[in-house]
Design a protein around this motif. Structure first.
Motif, PDB file in Angstrom:
ATOM      1  N   VAL A  96       1.006  -0.904   0.059  1.00 52.08           N
ATOM      2  CA  VAL A  96      -0.502   0.126   0.445  1.00 52.08           C
ATOM      3  C   VAL A  96       0.672   1.305  -0.287  1.00 52.08           C
ATOM      4  N   TYR A  97       1.856   0.959   0.694  1.00 51.05           N
ATOM      5  CA  TYR A  97       2.685   2.381   0.969  1.00 51.05           C
ATOM      6  C   TYR A  97       3.410   2.395  -0.474  1.00 51.05           C
ATOM      7  N   GLU A  98       3.699   1.506  -1.050  1.00 50.63           N
ATOM      8  CA  GLU A  98       4.489   1.673  -2.621  1.00 50.63           C
ATOM      9  C   GLU A  98       3.967   2.120  -3.312  1.00 50.63           C
ATOM     10  N   ILE A  99       2.351   1.661  -2.931  1.00 53.40           N
ATOM     11  CA  ILE A  99       1.220   2.143  -3.568  1.00 53.40           C
ATOM     12  C   ILE A  99       0.746   3.888  -3.910  1.00 53.40           C
ATOM     13  N   SER A 110      -9.947  -2.156  -1.768  1.00 57.53           N
ATOM     14  CA  SER A 110      -9.594  -2.984  -1.167  1.00 57.53           C
ATOM     15  C   SER A 110      -7.350  -3.338  -1.361  1.00 57.53           C
ATOM     16  N   SER A 111      -7.047  -3.295  -2.589  1.00 55.72           N
ATOM     17  CA  SER A 111      -5.760  -2.934  -2.552  1.00 55.72           C
ATOM     18  C   SER A 111      -5.152  -1.394  -1.911  1.00 55.72           C
ATOM     19  N   ILE A 112      -5.717  -0.667  -1.104  1.00 56.94           N
ATOM     20  CA  ILE A 112      -5.177  -0.138  -1.082  1.00 56.94           C
ATOM     21  C   ILE A 112      -5.382   0.292   0.917  1.00 56.94           C
ATOM     22  N   GLY A 113      -6.075  -1.141   1.760  1.00 58.65           N
ATOM     23  CA  GLY A 113      -6.914  -1.125   2.841  1.00 58.65           C
ATOM     24  C   GLY A 113      -7.892  -0.388   3.048  1.00 58.65           C
ATOM     25  N   TYR A 114      -8.654  -0.217   2.160  1.00 60.79           N
ATOM     26  CA  TYR A 114     -10.079   0.348   2.175  1.00 60.79           C
ATOM     27  C   TYR A 114     -11.235  -0.705   2.011  1.00 60.79           C
ATOM     28  N   GLU A 115     -10.719  -1.994   2.381  1.00 61.97           N
ATOM     29  CA  GLU A 115     -12.122  -3.006   2.014  1.00 61.97           C
ATOM     30  C   GLU A 115     -13.552  -2.007   2.305  1.00 61.97           C
ATOM     31  N   PRO A 116     -14.238  -1.979   1.059  1.00 60.98           N
ATOM     32  CA  PRO A 116     -16.565  -1.942   1.205  1.00 60.98           C
ATOM     33  C   PRO A 116     -16.229  -3.225   2.060  1.00 60.98           C
ATOM     34  N   TYR A 117     -17.722  -2.932   3.079  1.00 63.60           N
ATOM     35  CA  TYR A 117     -18.156  -3.554   3.880  1.00 63.60           C
ATOM     36  C   TYR A 117     -19.511  -3.884   2.335  1.00 63.60           C
ATOM     37  N   ILE A 118     -19.866  -4.996   2.013  1.00 65.07           N
ATOM     38  CA  ILE A 118     -21.268  -5.319   1.257  1.00 65.07           C
ATOM     39  C   ILE A 118     -21.322  -6.857   2.000  1.00 65.07           C
TER      40      ILE A 118
END
Lengths: 65, 790
Positions: free
Chosen positions: B33-36, B143-151
């Motif tokens: 995530v930091y790299e992104i 999700s890849s940046i750590g903010y996975e939505p809740y579905i």
């Protein structure tokens, strides 16, 4: 026609203009989230700083996604 | 040892540290995530708040169902074939960094044109072009940046909920009219008879009349409706005298200006409605990011993978039929009851029962809906549909359709019944008196009494007290649904606790060792072997054992479902189940791990639940005033342990199914008990709904809690007694403010009964009483809050 009628109608019109503006703002959802805008307005400066950095750093950067 | 924390998520990097650009990360996920972010010049994210991130989770294939058209339709609020707008709920949103990064999504991907965060609701609204992008891609990016939505299944059913803004509109109308009417009444306040006022008073009066129309017929309509409903069910609620007051104010004022008797009471009328609505608005404080109405639907996935003739197809959960073959991936939820066909199942039922320990299943074993698979991919066959599963059946109970507020008389309504009768008697007595003395004044006095006795101050006491207390509790991480819950909480006399996950903590457990003492080298070997294993029990045991030197193992092998085996130099060690290490199986109720070295059995570690901090202190404080009960779905393994910890009076009941818990509470309620239930899992949902007040305990308030009246952060569990006593004090504050407002009423009634109520007196008295009540309750509750903080 006394000046009082004119003054009264002006004051009522001004009041109604503000009232309509308020109703419009509520309808547009401006009162739905009262917290985020207060934080968002503080970001502005940093984004500008970001952009000037970006020009120097990443001219040929590709997006991963 | 100095603790290193992860630059991205702030977790402890005790096991392995990954370093990049002089920054340490706890895992590869955080590093990625930091790299992104650094590749896209978004490292500003870390300047706004230190360690704001979350570890990205493995989501391979989890969101395949989002490529289905009908599911996309449910999520998008706008779709013109080129651009789609979707709103996603992201529980991790918690700081200004989150807002910043999510509103800069367009820098991560040019297909996203704009994104806007609503912090209160923890949602992000994303606009994206669908030419080379899709909803699934948005979710994967997040999700890849750590903010996975809740579905969840809940999103699928409800569709778009209309936002109810009527209270703001009404408040706006009333405030607008109040301000203008106040302005227009000024001339007549100060100049009673004069040439100027005589000439223009009708203009002022009819303008005031015009302004009061929307106030009575729009802003105040709820009071009339509620009063009508109350009267129809033979209940004198607080809205009856209020509606009466508003109606009398309006009719009398209109008659007065119509026949030129006086100026009327339009100022008091609009002011009254404005203040009442203000109270309502204040009390309406809700936690938009929390949901108190959740059932299994908000927890279940929308779709799962079905296998048809060897092909994998995402299928909606509601379409699953008996006999369907399902594929459950790691970290996915089992949506229906079924039988395990193949794969290694380790099912985590923590959401259902609160038990943090995952259970292993062999093929052919029954799997229950609600469990989460935690190791690899499994295949199962459904034996029931979603609604008929063991867990979901609980929701067909009537309890879930009942409205708890019905049948509960609030303090305000209790008072208002006597108050209304008293006011009406005073009005009639005074009118009769004046009929004989001066009949022309009789009608005047009758209306004046009803006007001045309009219980504005009484109606405001409870909303402001409870509204403020809700806010104070919210700051202390106790989120209460509404004011009536606080009133019910103050009346509680029985407290029932769930055991697993409620009075025990999920995070740590303790273990006792029984058997032959291990030598130092054996302990080192044990610790190092556990280090390599990812089994939850190994991890727990590893954390409990003392630090040892790190040695390199010659051989290490993990036998799934049995244990681990390792060797170092000439020593061999086996850790795992009794049969694996060669011990005789003892029928223990508790979880045990056995150890043998060089084929000699050494002993076993027995795990015990570790109870929350301050548990026995809390129970000892509570036992004086309340009946305490522990209602557990588990076996009696912990009975002796609990007996030692808790006061002797506490009732301990084990082996309770979800229905049993509900029935237990129902039975005690018929005997007059006012029950407070504290639970955490879905299996407590019935009990929480049946109890007078149901509090869900939650380790992380954003993630999940069953339907309840209040959500309590687990870290505040030991302060439960303080919250209850604060609610009791709030009732006292309300009673005192009733006394205060009665004093105002007596002063007002003196003017009214003697027939000398002037509009200006009413206009002064009404706001004065309301404001002083607001000030009194606010100061008193803040004082209460300060005591809570200590």
């Amino acid at each position: 026609m006394s000046v009082i009628y004119m003054l009264l109608s002006i004051s009522v019109i001004v009041a109604i203009v503000f009232f309509v503006a308020f109703i419009y703002a509520v309808k547009k959802g401006q009162f739905d989230d009262s917290y985020t805008p207060s934080v968002r307005m503080l970001f502005e400066d940093e984004i500008i700083k970001e952009k000037s950095n970006k020009k120097k750093l990443s001219t040929n950067q590709k997006n991963k996604f | 040892m100095e603790q290193t924390t992860c630059f991205h998520c702030g977790d402890n990097c005790s096991n392995s540290i990954i370093t990049l650009n002089e920054k340490s990360f706890c895992c590869n996920g955080c590093k990625t995530v930091y790299e992104i972010f650094s590749e896209n010049d978004l490292t500003c994210y870390y300047d706004l708040q230190s360690s704001p991130g979350a570890i990205p989770k493995e989501i391979q294939g989890k969101y395949d169902f989002l490529s289905q058209e009908n599911i996309i339709d449910k999520f998008t609020e706008f779709n013109d074939g080129q651009i789609q707008i979707a709103t996603l709920y992201i529980p991790h949103i918690h700081c200004s960094s989150c807002i910043w990064i999510l509103e800069n999504l367009n820098k991560l991907n040019p297909n996203i044109s704009a994104s806007q965060v609503n912090f209160g609701k923890k949602t992000v609204r994303v606009n994206y072009g669908i030419k080379d992008y899709s909803l699934k891609d948005v979710v994967l990016l997040l999700s890849s940046i750590g903010y996975e939505p809740y579905i969840s299944l809940d999103d699928f059913k409800t569709g778009k909920a209309e936002i109810n803004r009527s209270i703001i509109y009404k408040l706006g109308v009333a405030g607008f009219a109040f301000g203008n009417v106040m302005f227009l009444s000024f001339p007549e306040y100060f100049q009673v008879d004069g040439f100027w006022i005589e000439q223009y008073k009708n203009v002022f009066r009819w303008l005031m009349f015009a302004f009061s129309l929307p106030v009575v017929f729009y802003a105040g309509q709820d009071y009339f409706i509620s009063a009508y409903k109350g009267l129809r069910s033979k209940l004198l609620n607080i809205d009856v005298p209020i509606a009466l007051g508003i109606a009398v104010l309006f009719i009398r004022s209109t008659i007065e200006i119509l026949f030129d008797f006086g100026t009327g009471f339009f100022d008091s009328l609009t002011g009254l409605v404005f203040f009442l609505l203000l109270g309502k608005f204040f009390q309406q404080k809700t936690y938009s990011f929390l949901s108190f109405e959740r059932d299994y639907k908000s927890y279940f996935p929308i779709a799962v993978t079905k296998i048809i003739n060897g092909e994998e197809l995402p299928t909606q959960v509601y379409d699953i039929k008996k006999g369907d073959r399902l594929l459950i991936r790691n970290e996915e939820l089992i949506p229906v009851d079924g039988v395990l066909i193949n794969g290694k199942a380790r099912i985590d039922y923590s959401f259902v029962t609160g038990e943090s320990e995952a259970v292993s299943k062999k093929s052919g074993d029954k799997l229950f809906a609600g469990g989460k698979q935690t190791s690899g991919i499994i295949e199962m066959e459904a034996i029931k549909s979603v609604e008929q599963s063991y867990l979901t059946q609980l929701w067909s109970n009537d309890v879930f359709n009942k409205n708890k507020e019905e049948g509960f008389t609030t303090l305000t309504n209790t008072i208002s019944k006597r108050f209304t009768i008293a006011v009406l008697s005073i009005a009639f007595i005074a009118t009769t008196f004046w009929l004989f003395k001066d009949a022309s004044k009789a009608m005047n006095v009758f209306t004046a009494v009803l006007i001045i006795a309009c219980p504005c101050a009484i109606a405001l006491s409870a909303p402001f007290t409870f509204g403020n207390l809700l806010r104070i509790f919210g700051k202390l991480k106790f989120y209460v649904k509404n004011a009536s819950v606080l009133e019910q909480l103050a009346a509680v006399n029985t407290i029932i606790f769930d055991k697993t996950g409620t009075i025990t903590s999920n995070q740590k457990s303790s273990a006792n060792y029984e058997g032959v003492r291990l030598t130092a080298s054996e302990e080192t070997l044990l610790k190092n072997t556990l280090r390599g294993s990812n089994h939850p029990l190994s991890r727990t045991l590893y954390d409990i054992l003392d630090e040892h030197n790190i040695i390199t193992l010659n051989h290490f092998e993990e036998h799934i479902g049995k244990g681990v085996e390792a060797s170092h130099n000439n020593d061999r060690i086996k850790i795992g189940s009794a049969s694996f290490v060669g011990a005789t199986e003892t029928s223990a109720l508790n979880t045990t791990v056995h150890v043998s070295t060089n084929n000699v059995y050494k002993g076993k570690f027995t795990f015990y639940n570790s109870y929350r901090k301050g548990l026995s202190k809390l129970f000892n404080k509570l036992k004086k005033q309340y009946d305490l009960v522990i209602l557990s779905g588990d076996n009696k393994g912990e009975l002796e342990n609990l007996k030692k910890l808790l006061p002797t009076k506490t009732k301990l009941i084990f082996n309770q199914k979800p229905d049993d818990k509900l029935e237990y509470i129902k039975y005690h309620q018929t005997e007059g008990a006012k029950v407070l239930m504290i639970g955490d899992g879905l299996n407590d949902a019935g009990a929480l709904a049946q109890s007078n007040v149901g509090i869900a305990l939650s380790e992380n308030v954003n993630v999940f809690s069953p339907a309840c009246d209040a959500i309590l952060d687990a870290s505040k569990f030991n302060q439960l007694d303080k919250f209850i006593s604060a609610s009791k004090s709030a009732i006292k504050i309300i009673k005192w403010s009733f006394v205060l407002s009665f004093m105002y009423n007596i002063i007002g009634l003196y003017f009214a009964v003697t027939g000398q109520l002037l509009p200006v007196v009413a206009a002064v008295l009404m706001p004065l009483s309301s404001i002083s009540i607001v000030v009194f309750t606010t100061i008193a509750t803040n004082f209460l809050g300060r005591k809570l903080n200590k």
